[in-house]
Write an enzyme that holds these catalytic residues in place. Structure first.
Site, mmCIF file in Angstrom:
data_model
loop_
_atom_site.group_PDB
_atom_site.id
_atom_site.type_symbol
_atom_site.label_atom_id
_atom_site.label_comp_id
_atom_site.label_asym_id
_atom_site.label_seq_id
_atom_site.Cartn_x
_atom_site.Cartn_y
_atom_site.Cartn_z
ATOM 1 N N ASP A 34 0.819 -1.206 -0.014
ATOM 2 C CA ASP A 34 -0.089 0.086 -0.048
ATOM 3 C C ASP A 34 0.886 1.444 -0.423
ATOM 4 O OD1 ASP A 34 -2.039 -1.649 0.059
ATOM 5 O OD2 ASP A 34 -2.882 -0.999 1.891
ATOM 6 N N SER A 83 -35.010 -6.295 -17.976
ATOM 7 C CA SER A 83 -34.791 -7.261 -16.700
ATOM 8 C C SER A 83 -35.104 -8.498 -17.190
ATOM 9 C CB SER A 83 -35.912 -6.659 -15.783
ATOM 10 O OG SER A 83 -37.202 -6.591 -16.317
ATOM 11 N N GLU A 114 -25.244 -18.094 -13.577
ATOM 12 C CA GLU A 114 -24.431 -17.380 -13.063
ATOM 13 C C GLU A 114 -25.115 -17.068 -11.815
ATOM 14 O OE1 GLU A 114 -24.031 -13.899 -15.804
ATOM 15 O OE2 GLU A 114 -23.637 -15.337 -17.590
ATOM 16 N N LYS A 116 -27.052 -14.366 -9.062
ATOM 17 C CA LYS A 116 -27.575 -13.099 -9.359
ATOM 18 C C LYS A 116 -27.090 -12.236 -8.191
ATOM 19 C CE LYS A 116 -32.155 -11.340 -10.354
ATOM 20 N NZ LYS A 116 -32.291 -10.357 -9.311
ATOM 21 N N ASP A 118 -27.427 -9.236 -5.986
ATOM 22 C CA ASP A 118 -28.135 -8.485 -5.494
ATOM 23 C C ASP A 118 -27.860 -6.992 -5.135
ATOM 24 O OD1 ASP A 118 -30.702 -7.542 -4.512
ATOM 25 O OD2 ASP A 118 -30.756 -8.580 -2.632
ATOM 26 N N TYR A 223 -21.549 -8.943 -16.143
ATOM 27 C CA TYR A 223 -22.154 -10.122 -16.638
ATOM 28 C C TYR A 223 -22.578 -10.198 -18.061
ATOM 29 C CZ TYR A 223 -26.330 -7.237 -15.350
ATOM 30 O OH TYR A 223 -27.377 -6.306 -15.428
ATOM 31 N N LYS A 312 -35.209 -17.406 -8.473
ATOM 32 C CA LYS A 312 -35.168 -16.636 -7.114
ATOM 33 C C LYS A 312 -35.288 -17.420 -6.067
ATOM 34 C CE LYS A 312 -35.779 -12.355 -7.308
ATOM 35 N NZ LYS A 312 -36.780 -11.285 -7.658
ATOM 36 N N CYS A 406 -65.234 -7.817 22.756
ATOM 37 C CA CYS A 406 -64.603 -6.850 22.099
ATOM 38 C C CYS A 406 -63.387 -6.332 23.331
ATOM 39 C CB CYS A 406 -65.511 -5.621 21.739
ATOM 40 S SG CYS A 406 -64.408 -4.263 21.206
ATOM 41 N N CYS A 409 -65.053 -2.403 24.118
ATOM 42 C CA CYS A 409 -66.219 -2.081 24.643
ATOM 43 C C CYS A 409 -66.955 -3.287 25.318
ATOM 44 C CB CYS A 409 -67.121 -1.509 23.563
ATOM 45 S SG CYS A 409 -67.649 -2.933 22.607
ATOM 46 N N CYS A 424 -66.458 -6.573 16.242
ATOM 47 C CA CYS A 424 -67.400 -6.050 17.137
ATOM 48 C C CYS A 424 -68.424 -5.330 16.401
ATOM 49 C CB CYS A 424 -66.954 -5.062 18.128
ATOM 50 S SG CYS A 424 -67.505 -4.244 18.966
ATOM 51 N N CYS A 429 -69.098 1.398 20.093
ATOM 52 C CA CYS A 429 -67.732 0.692 20.798
ATOM 53 C C CYS A 429 -66.592 2.031 20.550
ATOM 54 C CB CYS A 429 -67.183 -0.373 19.777
ATOM 55 S SG CYS A 429 -65.559 -0.813 19.912
#
Ligand code: IVH
Length: 674
Positions: A34, A83, A114, A116, A118, A223, A312, A406, A409, A424, A429
């Site tokens: 580095d 897509s 391949e 996919k 995300d 890709y 998927k 209920c 009420c 109810c 109520c």
């Protein structure tokens, strides 16, 4: 050093640093330290400063960013960024295979699988070997120019050994490690953490200040190519990927040629198991016909190629403990159960609550308090309980019983014919009345600014309103006494209530909350009858004469107007000066739906248990709402999680409706039910 020598040195260092960059970031095989890299970069930077004419746009010094744009320019894609169709299981893959075979006839072909990735799709363009432009997918036809940000991504070569125009397509992403480090850093500096690496990558690429993007450690896996380019004499996708790799691009090595669909399925199963071993997120497998002539023969549909499909992975599940079941009574009296869970991470966000839908679901799945449960996000958005882990059920566990009365009420709950929900049916109520009031003032109904759930609850609890007609008798002196309501808000509120009297009839009709009368039918009724008086006087025949009104709906309407309390309410509203006629005033088209989201502008702030920012945004947008980053007069609702800060304060001062997470989730669930 003369000009010529400087030029030579700049070229020498640049080429060397491009190479080292590739070795470090793409090949993961650094050749120099580095310190050596930094020393050369410094020398280059100094030379460029001394001889500005030698500084090229794609110099290694440009990786650190620095340009700040005002906005992203729109750029048309030379060929559309399509897509892919989705496959959710083996059956879908067999179906895809059948169609491919049908399309290719006798021709021999194979597949390439391949990962996919995300992240988000990007187009990276070169002219005569030089990087010239980076763009987002946008709507597929027009994207946004993110050249300066793409230039900071170390896995993207800035010079390539290829002439002419080359449009490389790939996925920009952030590794899990960089994502975690970024969130720690954000947490320390008091910034909202990103919900998942994809959001972090998207948020970073959309930085107008490329210095920020440069600090974000993004990467790109490539890709493919835009249809307008090719890399020499290549006949398969596999060769294309190899060639892209040779040119210095970062190409994912986990790819496999498959002779048939069975081998493809084996690959998908393998990665369903192994996906979490990677340092980046993948959400499926992309399967492509390998032969380029085969791809061409199969062609495209309007949206996606016929030669590829995205398998998927099944929704990610998580295990948690069900601590309690919380119940809430809605406007129509329906009792909705929600699971309170030990918070657990699912698909990128922490989930602490999950919908249990209704009593039938609880019974069918035999969900009990204390159970260990498997949860997932339905449609990747709303958390729900999938099943109970019976092995882990405590010995003393008892079946969950929905109350028979209920919770608000105390009156007996009923199940109406054909309904799964418990209701109810007590018109008096408290919970229902409160919810009914909230509905009345909501945007799609009377649209009274400054009257949100909190203020309504305060007014109701202070005994200032019991029916919606009471709203029209409220005085400034009364509302100013409410907690957290300043003079300005109180004045605005009284004015907004007054102004709502002028609404066209359909707003009032919808606001009354008559069962089965959504905003759309309310508008039709208002148009057809023209006035409340005529509608009240209408008989069954008059009602069913309207296209959208069937027998059942007509009965509900008649029944509503027959009830003494309802007639009284209408009289009170009339006496208060509320308009009873259809004025034909233009009504916001988007508000003509029962959804509490459509056409509204939301601001999401603070931290929620079940929703990350992006998830909340997706949920709102999927229900027709818009999401904005800052609170203004145009904001309709602020969704405020824990520790919400200045945005919440501003919203309060502007009298904007504020939802907490619970309310947000309930509204989502209600809208999904509609
Ligand atoms: S091929 C013609 N390959 O998945 C479409 N896409 O809808 C070409 N993605 O947003 C797409 N990894 O960015 C392809 N190995 C891969 C991919 C991949 C991720 C993304 C792509 C697009 C979505 C497909």
């Amino acid at each position: 050093m003369n000009n010529q020598q400087a030029k030579q040195r700049v070229e020498e260092i640049s080429a060397f640093l491009h190479e080292q960059n590739h070795a470090y970031y793409v090949l993961d095989n650094p050749k120099i330290t580095d310190t050596e890299y930094d020393a050369l970069l410094k020398e280059l930077s100094e030379l460029e400063e001394a001889y500005p004419a030698l500084a090229s746009a794609n110099s290694p010094t440009k990786r650190v960013g620095g340009t700040v744009s005002e906005r992203f320019e729109k750029v048309p894609h030379q060929s559309p960024m399509l897509s892919l169709g989705n496959a959710f299981g083996e059956a879908d893959l067999f179906d895809f295979d059948r169609k491919v075979k049908q399309g290719l006839g006798e021709a021999d072909f194979s597949y390439i699988c391949e990962l996919k990735i995300d992240g988000l799709a990007v187009s990276i363009q070169y002219e005569n070997g030089h990087f010239i432009r980076g763009a987002t997918r946008g709507d597929g036809t027009i994207g946004e120019d993110i050249t300066t940000n793409i230039r900071t991504i170390r896995t993207v070569p800035l010079v390539i050994a290829e002439k002419g125009f080359v449009d490389v397509r790939g996925e920009a992403y952030m590794s899990k490690q960089s994502f975690a480090a970024l969130n720690v850093q954000r947490d320390e500096s008091g910034e909202e953490p990103f919900a998942n690496p994809r959001n972090a990558a998207a948020g970073s690429l959309r930085q107008l200040d490329s210095k920020i993007a440069a600090g974000r450690q993004l990467a790109v896996f490539v890709y493919g190519l835009g249809a307008t380019s090719e890399l020499g004499d290549i006949s398969t996708q596999s060769e294309r990927l190899d060639r892209l790799g040779e040119l210095g691009f970062h190409v994912n090595k986990e790819r496999r040629k498959c002779a048939n669909i069975e081998e493809v399925i084996a690959f998908t199963s393998e990665w369903t198991e192994k996906r979490n071993t990677l340092d980046y997120e993948i959400d499926g497998i992309v399967i492509k016909v390998d032969q380029l002539d085969g791809q061409e023969k199969l062609g495209l549909t309007s949206k996606s190629p016929r030669w590829a499909i995205a398998y998927k992975f099944p929704a990610e599940e998580a295990v948690s403990t069900l601590l309690d079941i919380e119940l809430a009574v809605g406007r129509t009296g329906v009792l909705t159960p929600t699971a309170i869970l030990t918070p657990v991470k699912v698909a990128g966000t922490t989930v602490g609550r999950a919908t249990l839908h209704n009593e039938d679901i609880i019974r069918e799945k035999d969900i009990r308090i204390g159970d260990t449960v498997v949860i997932r996000k339905a449609g990747d958005i709303i958390p729900e309980v999938v099943r109970v882990v019976l092995d882990k059920r405590p010995a003393d566990s008892v079946a969950y019983q929905m109350p028979t009365q209920c919770i608000s009420c105390g009156s007996d709950l009923v199940r109406l014919d054909g309904e799964v929900a418990l209701r109810c049916i007590n018109a008096a109520c408290t919970a229902q009345i409160r919810e009914g009031l909230i509905h009345f003032v909501s945007r799609a109904a009377m649209n009274i600014d400054g009257l949100g759930e909190k203020v309504i609850t305060q007014l109701f609890e202070a005994d200032l309103i019991h029916t919606v007609a009471d709203l029209y008798h409220l005085q400034y002196d009364q509302v100013i006494q409410l907690e957290r309501l300043g003079e300005k808000s109180a004045t605005n509120l009284i004015e907004a209530i007054e102004a709502s009297k002028q609404n066209s009839l359909e707003k009032l009709l919808f606001g009354l909350g008559i069962r089965h009368i959504g905003a759309k039918v309310a508008k039709t009724l208002a148009q057809e009858f023209g006035s409340m008086e005529k509608l009240v006087a209408a008989d069954h025949e008059d009602l069913i004469a309207i296209d959208e009104v069937g027998d059942k709906m007509a009965e509900t309407i008649e029944c509503y107007f027959e009830q003494v309390e309802n007639r009284q309410l209408i009289t009170d509203l009339g006496e208060a000066g509320v308009n009873f006629t259809y004025t034909g005033k233009k009504v916001d088209v988007l508000s003509l739906t029962d959804s509490s989201f459509a056409g509204k502008t939301f601001v999401v702030t603070g931290k929620m248990e079940a929703y990350g920012r992006e998830e909340a945004k997706e949920a709102i947008e999927s229900l027709g709402g818009k999401v904005s980053g800052s609170v203004s007069k145009k904001t309709n609702v602020v969704v405020a999680g824990e520790a919400a800060g200045s945005k919440l304060t501003k919203a309060e001062s502007l009298g904007i409706e504020i939802w907490d997470e619970e309310k947000f989730i309930n509204e989502i669930n209600d809208s999904k039910r509609d």
